[in-house]
Enzyme design. Structure first.
Site, PDB file in Angstrom:
ATOM      1  CG  ASP A   6      -1.548  49.084  45.033  1.00 51.57           C
ATOM      2  OD1 ASP A   6      -2.500  48.753  45.767  1.00 51.57           O
ATOM      3  OD2 ASP A   6      -0.582  49.757  45.441  1.00 51.57           O
ATOM      4  CG  ASN A  11      -8.419  46.481  43.449  1.00 50.69           C
ATOM      5  OD1 ASN A  11      -8.081  47.000  42.392  1.00 50.69           O
ATOM      6  ND2 ASN A  11      -8.362  45.179  43.659  1.00 50.69           N
ATOM      7  NE  ARG A  39      -4.343  53.565  46.989  1.00 51.21           N
ATOM      8  CZ  ARG A  39      -3.149  53.366  46.485  1.00 51.21           C
ATOM      9  NH1 ARG A  39      -2.422  54.382  46.069  1.00 51.21           N
ATOM     10  NH2 ARG A  39      -2.645  52.150  46.396  1.00 51.21           N
ATOM     11  NE  ARG A  88      -9.807  47.667  51.795  1.00 51.46           N
ATOM     12  CZ  ARG A  88      -8.708  48.125  51.171  1.00 51.46           C
ATOM     13  NH1 ARG A  88      -8.518  49.420  51.063  1.00 51.46           N
ATOM     14  NH2 ARG A  88      -7.835  47.290  50.680  1.00 51.46           N
ATOM     15  CG  ASN A 123      -2.563  41.200  49.810  1.00 55.58           C
ATOM     16  OD1 ASN A 123      -2.580  40.961  48.609  1.00 55.58           O
ATOM     17  ND2 ASN A 123      -2.166  42.359  50.296  1.00 55.58           N
ATOM     18  CB  SER A 145       4.671  44.850  47.072  1.00 51.15           C
ATOM     19  OG  SER A 145       4.450  46.219  47.256  1.00 51.15           O
TER      20      SER A 145
END
Ligand code: FPP
Length: 313
Positions: A44, A46, A48, A57, A92, A235
């Site tokens: 997790d 990527n 940010r 992104r 996703n 998640s």
């Protein structure tokens, strides 16, 4: 897509000399007998990572793919039997903009095409879990090609969770169990009810049947789950399988995660006492003898608690 049933047996081999000096120094502090059998990672951060650099992104994901290769190669050098990476969830797929999903699919294909040789050089076998049949056909073809091209490797198994959701995995498992039972009843010429009555429901459906029908049936449950970027969530990842896994959360964003950080997580894991619902190794027979008898404890409860506390509600 389920992994092939005839897989080579894991064969550890000595590749520690391929670790970087920093990794080797940290590895020297680990207990080689307590290397986990299976590490699962929620990659997790990527987006940010890219945002902090005022980049798109997509570039975070691209950098994240680089991290995948670094981490997998370190895993293979320390003879980690299984590493499972959460690369793309069902959520996703449903909730991210189409452009990002398309980019991730392209990135996956180019990652596979570009890294199969390195996987073979590192004796890594590639497998997948998830509702793979819902992915675009050209992506499925490349995935199939990569898993076939690495199928004979005997080192680390890298499993990519793609279009994966744990609840849907459990639904798929339940459907498989039911479908198999119906087929067996049909074959024996009896009703499903009669089939179940012969052996009893407990013999037909227990934890082993469910574990055996999950996508991960051939793997041990993860010993260690790592999540990057500091979020304290699971998640919808391997919910059944991580019942007793140790969880390690790091603030580091996935594109900054390297082999050394995998070793740090394993070092932290090795300091944990795993109890699996029991009392653990540090709880001795003397501790048990030192416990007050139940009758004394019961008396203490009655005398210590006020009548109000004891009054029925
Ligand atoms: C989470 O970051 C990461 C993903 C949704 C995808 C993971 C994909 C990769 C690591 C790269 C591709 C992988 C392979 C195997 C080629 P995020 O976008 O949710 O980050 P954020 O929470 O900071 O926005």
């Amino acid at each position: 897509m389920r992994a092939s049933t005839t897989r080579p047996v894991f064969q550890p081999c000595s590749r520690l000399h391929e670790l970087s000096a920093e990794e080797a120094a940290l590895y020297a502090q680990l207990d080689p007998q307590k290397i986990p059998q299976h590490v699962a990672i929620i990659m997790d951060g990527n987006g940010r990572w890219a945002g902090k650099r005022a980049l798109k992104r997509f570039l975070g994901h691209q950098q994240g793919a680089e991290s995948v290769q670094f981490v997998v190669e370190t895993a293979s050098r320390i003879n980690l039997p299984f590493i499972t990476l959460y690369a793309f969830s069902l959520e996703n797929n449903l909730r991210r903009p189409k452009s990002e999903v398309n980019f991730l699919m392209k990135l996956l294909r180019s990652y596979l095409v570009g890294n199969v040789k390195r996987m073979n050089d590192n004796n890594v076998r590639m497998e997948y879990i998830g509702r793979i049949c819902e992915l675009p056909s050209e992506v499925q073809d490349t995935m199939q090609w990569a898993s076939e091209a690495t199928a004979r490797n005997t080192g680390t198994t890298l499993t990519l969770a793609l279009n994966y959701g744990s609840r849907s995995e459990i639904v798929d498992a339940a459907r498989k169990i039911l479908t198999d039972l119906i087929a067996e009843a049909h074959q024996r010429g009896c009703s499903l009810e009669d089939l179940i009555q012969v052996d009893g429901l407990e013999a037909r459906l227990d934890e082993h049947h469910i574990s055996g029908a999950l996508y991960t049936a051939h793997m041990p449950d993860p010993d260690l789950v790592i999540r990057t970027s500091g979020e304290q969530r699971i998640s919808n990842f391997l919910l059944w399988q991580i019942a007793y896994s140790e969880i390690f959360i790091t603030d580091r964003l996935w594109p900054d995660f390297r082999g050394i950080h995998l070793l740090e997580a394993i070092q932290n894991y090795q300091k944990r006492e795993r109890r699996f619902g029991g009392l653990g190794e540090t709880f001795t027979d003397e501790d048990l003898d030192a416990l007050e008898p139940a009758a004394e404890v019961a008396e203490e409860i009655v005398t210590e608690l006020t009548p109000k506390q004891l009054a029925p509600r």
